[in-house]
Design a protein around this motif. Structure first.
Motif: not given
Length: 214
Positions: A139-148, A186-201
């Motif tokens: 659920s945390t992963l999905q929430d971060v994906q939605t924000k980004l 910490q989990l939310e910040l970690i997932l956000q960090h990795e998803l930003v990497h994905f979004k930036r390619g």
């Protein structure tokens, strides 16, 4: 072949000099520019290292022939005077062929080495990683994906063989987390960090960096 190698050498020298200057003034630039701006500046340098061709005036700022005056002489015709066996060899085999062969061998060794290491890593991940099924984590992963604004489904696994979170995969991107319980904040910040990497390619950027090294 010779012109291509000269172009590669000239552009590599020029972009390496720019990269060194950029690294030296990066602490000053970080006070005036955002991390995103500094990141894209590095991308420009990387692209400059990958692409050897330039639109420039007839006189280059860095002329490889002035730095290594004997390069073209080695590919000239045989002289009238007697020379040593080593000199004869250098005259028979053009410097461009020798340099090109050396670069090709080095590139093959570099690619093979990293391909073997990457294959071993993928085998380790496939053997030891497990899908994360905890509803709160997903659920945390999905929430971060939605924000980004990321609609693509990103996998999430735990892997005891790694020491820090990472993003991997092109066709099927997945976030790997090290073993151990992570606090929710910490989990939310970690997932956000990795998803930003994905979004930036950034996975593709890593490939570009490896190509620039070659």
């Amino acid at each position: 072949m010779q012109n291509l190698l000269i172009s590669l050498l000239e552009s590599s020298l020029a972009m390496s000099a720019i990269a060194l200057v950029y690294m030296a003034i990066a602490p000053l630039l970080s006070k005036k520019f955002t991390a995103k701006g500094l990141y894209y500046a590095w991308l420009v340098i990387v692209v400059g290292l990958i692409i050897p061709f330039r639109i420039h005036p007839q006189e280059s700022a860095i002329n490889i022939n002035t730095l290594i005056p004997g390069l073209k002489a080695a590919s000239g015709s045989f002289g009238e005077h007697a020379v040593s066996a080593a000199t004869v060899t250098s005259l028979v085999i053009p410097w461009s062929v020798l340099a090109g062969s050396l670069w090709l061998v080095g590139a093959i060794v570099f690619i093979a080495y990293h391909a073997v290491r990457h294959r071993r890593f993928l085998r380790m991940v496939k053997r030891w990683s497990d899908e994360i099924t905890a509803p709160l984590v997903l659920s945390t992963l999905q929430d971060v994906q939605t924000k980004l604004g990321i609609r693509r489904q990103i996998g999430l696994k735990v892997c005891p063989g790694i020491s820090s979170p990472m993003l991997m995969g092109f066709a099927r991107p997945v976030i790997l987390l090290p073993a151990g319980n992570l606090p929710a904040d910490q989990l939310e910040l970690i997932l956000q960090h990795e998803l930003v990497h994905f979004k930036r390619g950034d996975v593709w950027v890593s490939v570009k960096l490896a190509w620039a090294v070659i």
